[in-house]
Scaffold this motif. Sequence first.
Motif, short mmCIF file in Angstrom:
data_model
loop_
_atom_site.label_atom_id
_atom_site.label_comp_id
_atom_site.label_asym_id
_atom_site.label_seq_id
_atom_site.Cartn_x
_atom_site.Cartn_y
_atom_site.Cartn_z
N ALA A 44 -23.51 6.88 15.03
CA ALA A 44 -23.07 7.95 15.94
C ALA A 44 -21.88 7.49 16.79
CB ALA A 44 -24.22 8.38 16.82
N ARG A 45 -21.76 6.20 17.03
CA ARG A 45 -20.61 5.69 17.78
C ARG A 45 -19.40 5.46 16.88
NH1 ARG A 45 -24.48 1.69 20.55
NH2 ARG A 45 -25.21 2.91 22.30
N ILE A 46 -19.63 5.11 15.64
CA ILE A 46 -18.53 4.76 14.73
C ILE A 46 -17.80 6.00 14.21
CG2 ILE A 46 -18.03 3.78 12.45
CD1 ILE A 46 -20.04 1.60 13.06
N ILE A 47 -18.52 7.08 13.94
CA ILE A 47 -17.92 8.27 13.34
C ILE A 47 -16.80 8.85 14.20
CG2 ILE A 47 -18.36 10.65 12.65
CD1 ILE A 47 -20.99 9.69 11.47
N PRO A 48 -16.99 9.05 15.50
CA PRO A 48 -15.87 9.57 16.30
C PRO A 48 -14.67 8.61 16.35
CG PRO A 48 -17.92 9.88 17.49
CD PRO A 48 -18.22 9.04 16.31
N ILE A 49 -14.95 7.32 16.30
CA ILE A 49 -13.85 6.35 16.28
C ILE A 49 -13.05 6.50 14.99
CG2 ILE A 49 -13.31 3.88 16.17
CD1 ILE A 49 -15.71 3.44 18.07
N LEU A 50 -13.73 6.65 13.86
CA LEU A 50 -13.03 6.82 12.58
C LEU A 50 -12.24 8.13 12.55
CD1 LEU A 50 -15.71 5.56 10.04
CD2 LEU A 50 -13.62 4.41 10.76
N ILE A 51 -12.81 9.19 13.11
CA ILE A 51 -12.08 10.45 13.17
C ILE A 51 -10.85 10.31 14.05
CG2 ILE A 51 -12.23 12.85 13.97
CD1 ILE A 51 -15.12 12.86 12.96
#
Length: 126
Positions: A44-51
């Motif tokens: 849940a923390r990594i997905i917004p960073i990748l986006i």
Amino acid sequence: MKKVLSKISVAVVGLLTPFFVFANSGVDTSGLFSLLNKIDGLVARIIPILIGLALLAFLWGIMRYLFSDKKDDAKTLMIWGIIALFVMTSVWGLVAILSDTILGTNRNTNLPPSVPSVPSAGYRAN
């Protein structure tokens, strides 16, 4: 080679079948659930960073297109940025839809908690 792999897969499925049958036998799985919750929090923390990185790549492509002579490289970067944004957000949305449908979990969507509705026919205002 295919025969060996098929025999191994049949043996593995046969050996793991009792684990699936007795999956809810009262065994303490709190350690497993805490591990899964930690992995869920990490994802849940990594997905917004990748986006955000895909958005930065797209914006970097725009800047290169406007201020550089290498228009083809900038177009390629913009296209791949848009593709990455589309794929990541659509997969993220599909996973959310499937988890809400199958698991029945309600995610925090920042929507209003209730929507007003029309009163029923037997309702009388006081």
